[in-house]
Scaffold this motif. Structure first.
Motif, PDB file in Angstrom:
ATOM      1  N   SER A 297       0.214   0.645   5.902  1.00  0.00           N
ATOM      2  CA  SER A 297      -0.958  -0.214   6.130  1.00  0.00           C
ATOM      3  C   SER A 297      -1.762  -0.447   4.856  1.00  0.00           C
ATOM      4  N   VAL A 298      -1.595   0.412   3.856  1.00  0.00           N
ATOM      5  CA  VAL A 298      -2.331   0.266   2.609  1.00  0.00           C
ATOM      6  C   VAL A 298      -1.611  -0.674   1.629  1.00  0.00           C
ATOM      7  N   TYR A 299      -0.371  -1.056   1.939  1.00  0.00           N
ATOM      8  CA  TYR A 299       0.408  -1.913   1.040  1.00  0.00           C
ATOM      9  C   TYR A 299      -0.350  -3.183   0.628  1.00  0.00           C
ATOM     10  N   PRO A 300      -0.940  -3.934   1.560  1.00  0.00           N
ATOM     11  CA  PRO A 300      -1.646  -5.147   1.138  1.00  0.00           C
ATOM     12  C   PRO A 300      -2.789  -4.866   0.156  1.00  0.00           C
ATOM     13  N   LEU A 301      -3.475  -3.748   0.330  1.00  0.00           N
ATOM     14  CA  LEU A 301      -4.568  -3.376  -0.564  1.00  0.00           C
ATOM     15  C   LEU A 301      -4.036  -3.084  -1.963  1.00  0.00           C
TER      16      LEU A 301
ATOM     17  N   SER B  24       4.654  -1.799  -8.388  1.00  0.00           N
ATOM     18  CA  SER B  24       3.465  -0.955  -8.343  1.00  0.00           C
ATOM     19  C   SER B  24       3.142  -0.485  -6.922  1.00  0.00           C
ATOM     20  N   ALA B  25       3.347  -1.357  -5.953  1.00  0.00           N
ATOM     21  CA  ALA B  25       3.019  -1.027  -4.561  1.00  0.00           C
ATOM     22  C   ALA B  25       4.203  -0.440  -3.795  1.00  0.00           C
ATOM     23  N   SER B  26       5.335  -0.289  -4.448  1.00  0.00           N
ATOM     24  CA  SER B  26       6.541   0.154  -3.737  1.00  0.00           C
ATOM     25  C   SER B  26       6.411   1.550  -3.141  1.00  0.00           C
ATOM     26  N   GLY B  27       5.535   2.361  -3.684  1.00  0.00           N
ATOM     27  CA  GLY B  27       5.353   3.707  -3.144  1.00  0.00           C
ATOM     28  C   GLY B  27       4.725   3.723  -1.758  1.00  0.00           C
ATOM     29  N   VAL B  28       4.106   2.605  -1.366  1.00  0.00           N
ATOM     30  CA  VAL B  28       3.476   2.522  -0.042  1.00  0.00           C
ATOM     31  C   VAL B  28       4.086   1.390   0.782  1.00  0.00           C
TER      32      VAL B  28
END
Length: 133
Positions: free
Chosen positions: A94-98, A86-90
């Motif tokens: 810096s927004v990855y942890p969010l 789900s987070a692979s696009g970022v």
């Protein structure tokens, strides 16, 4: 948790000591990341408490208890893999942890609700694997 996630959280380890964050009014990425991590930690704490309650109720059913442990391990692996995807696009941003924390929090809250349902089973409900209290 992938190493890149740990690296992304390193700045948070230092900023958390420097100031308390007002999560209702977080405006910068570091604060938002920290707040998302706190939300996940709270959901995970609730999940673990419910897991322990279910585990306790299954103390006289070792085979069912083993199934719970296996299911939970598989669920954690799924949650982590799903949120990595789900987070692979970022990834690397810096927004990855969010994004990752929001995903893990959402899935964890859904699992919490499933556990709450297990803990409310009526006596004689054959579709429920957890005996009543």
């Amino acid at each position: 948790m992938p190493p890149r996630f740990l690296l992304a959280l390193m700045p948070l380890l230092f900023t958390t000591v420097a100031h308390a964050v007002d999560c209702d009014n977080a405006t910068n990425q570091g604060d938002m990341n920290q707040c998302a991590a706190q939300q996940f930690k709270a959901a995970d704490k609730e999940l673990n408490a419910l897991y322990q309650q279910i585990n306790q109720r299954l103390k006289d059913s070792p085979d069912t208890k083993k199934l719970l442990v296996s299911a939970q391990r598989s669920w954690v692996a799924f949650r982590d893999a799903e949120c990595n995807f789900s987070a692979s696009g970022v990834d690397g941003g810096s927004v990855y942890p969010l994004i990752y924390s929001n995903c893990t929090t959402g899935l964890t809250k859904a699992r919490v609700e499933a556990f709450k349902t297990y803990l409310k089973c009526e006596e004689g409900d054959l579709s429920c694997p957890v005996p009543g209290a």
